[in-house]
Scaffold this motif. Sequence first.
Motif, PDB file in Angstrom:
ATOM      1  N   GLN A 167       4.867 -78.995  -8.704  1.00  0.00           N
ATOM      2  CA  GLN A 167       3.964 -80.067  -9.122  1.00  0.00           C
ATOM      3  C   GLN A 167       4.730 -81.358  -9.399  1.00  0.00           C
ATOM      4  O   GLN A 167       4.236 -82.456  -9.095  1.00  0.00           O
ATOM      5  CB  GLN A 167       3.178 -79.632 -10.353  1.00  0.00           C
ATOM      6  CG  GLN A 167       2.109 -78.590 -10.051  1.00  0.00           C
ATOM      7  CD  GLN A 167       1.387 -78.111 -11.298  1.00  0.00           C
ATOM      8  OE1 GLN A 167       1.960 -78.083 -12.391  1.00  0.00           O
ATOM      9  NE2 GLN A 167       0.135 -77.707 -11.139  1.00  0.00           N
ATOM     10  N   ALA A 216       3.494 -83.055 -15.576  1.00  0.00           N
ATOM     11  CA  ALA A 216       4.154 -82.009 -14.782  1.00  0.00           C
ATOM     12  C   ALA A 216       5.547 -81.711 -15.336  1.00  0.00           C
ATOM     13  O   ALA A 216       5.967 -80.543 -15.392  1.00  0.00           O
ATOM     14  CB  ALA A 216       4.234 -82.438 -13.318  1.00  0.00           C
ATOM     15  N   THR A 425      -1.464 -80.355  -4.255  1.00  0.00           N
ATOM     16  CA  THR A 425      -1.560 -79.709  -5.568  1.00  0.00           C
ATOM     17  C   THR A 425      -2.375 -78.429  -5.483  1.00  0.00           C
ATOM     18  O   THR A 425      -2.001 -77.391  -6.046  1.00  0.00           O
ATOM     19  CB  THR A 425      -2.185 -80.676  -6.586  1.00  0.00           C
ATOM     20  OG1 THR A 425      -1.382 -81.855  -6.687  1.00  0.00           O
ATOM     21  CG2 THR A 425      -2.283 -80.016  -7.957  1.00  0.00           C
TER      22      THR A 425
END
Length: 454
Positions: A167, A216, A425
């Motif tokens: 991520q 993230a 994602t």
Amino acid sequence: MKRHPSFISVHPLRALVLTGLLTVAGQAQPAVSPDVPDVLDLRTAVTYALENNFSIRQARERIREQEGLIVEIKSHALPNASIDSGYQVSDRDLVRDGMDPAADNRQNWSIALNVRQAVYSGGRLSAALAAQDLVQEAALLELQAVVNEALLQVRTRFYDVLLAREQIAVQEQNVQLLREQLEMARNRFEAGTVSNFDVLRAEVAMANAQAPLIRARNDHRIAIDELRFALGYSNVAPGNVRKVPEFVGELSYVPMTYELEPSLAAALARRPELQRLGKIEEALEAGIEIERAGLRPNVTVVGGYEYRNAYNSARFGDALDGWTIGVQSSWAIFDGRRTKGRMTQARSQVEQARLLTEESTLAVEVEVRRALSSLQEAAELAEAARLVVQQADEALRLADSRYTAGATTQLDVLEARVALTEARTNQIQANYRHNVAVATMRKAVGQGDAFLAP
């Protein structure tokens, strides 16, 4: 593959149980956590957890506890020997004998070796030994179940780290693309081909992309700490507090197929939790026989050798000595129905164990169905996400080409970039869910961790 030398090598589950018993019997000191390695892969994490995970170590200690109980019970089948001694001085008025003035010995002492050997205990001893053997087998099965659960947690936490790392990469790539878009908008504004509004829009998009990147990175730090807990890693030396290893691995999608009926059959046959409950049920059945022994006689052989003072002298030279041997027996003809009450309790405990086994069997079946459904969902999402990423990547390429040629607006390009980021994602999250679902499915059907497979 690079491997840190401080981490142990992998061994199968059967060898793990044996190793656990040897460690328990030898009363080894807890392992000292090594320094944080430079590189950490999933196999190394799993093998490290086998020796250091706290749940696994506690399960091994419970095995050692059962070994101690077996030794204690076996002691009743062996002769019990003791040396008993005593010394007493009495007031002169208590020992004076008017009939025999010479009998004025105020000191009494004795030393005796006493031996007892149980000959018959109504079947209590043999039933107790059988019960404890079953309980020890149940403890071994509990260790196997704990290992399966602990290693599933290790795999999940390791996948969490990989997910957070991916991520971060997606968000950093998104920020880089938006930075390039902002630079392009500024160049075109200076050339007079676009308005200042396009530059402001690119700056806003660039600023908005920072928040997901920050989140993230925080998720990555938390995931590492959660993995450290699952491993049982406790080395907080100054050089290890901030050091983060390079995590080797990727969240790839490898299709796996399981069928419902074979999975259910495998789970019922191999799940250590169910096997453990079966052993406990057998041990409780032996408990009925233990309580029934209260209705039968007990026979014990006793003997010894005694050395004590003579009646009228406390000197060692005048001491008396000799041996004794005999048989003692007791039989509770009526104990107020106490034994009957205990047998009723023991039968109830067996029935409760049987009901718990049935409940746990149903729970395992539901767990397998749930794990299989989650695996199917994860596979479908992973396959769909792969196709969407390809489409989003092509859409962005076309949007960039058209924007360069002046055939589309900046908004279209930004929307294409947002769509690609979202698609990437979704793909890594789908791959993550599939990897976790596969590990969960293996545990549900009793396969255990893939690195422990024979």
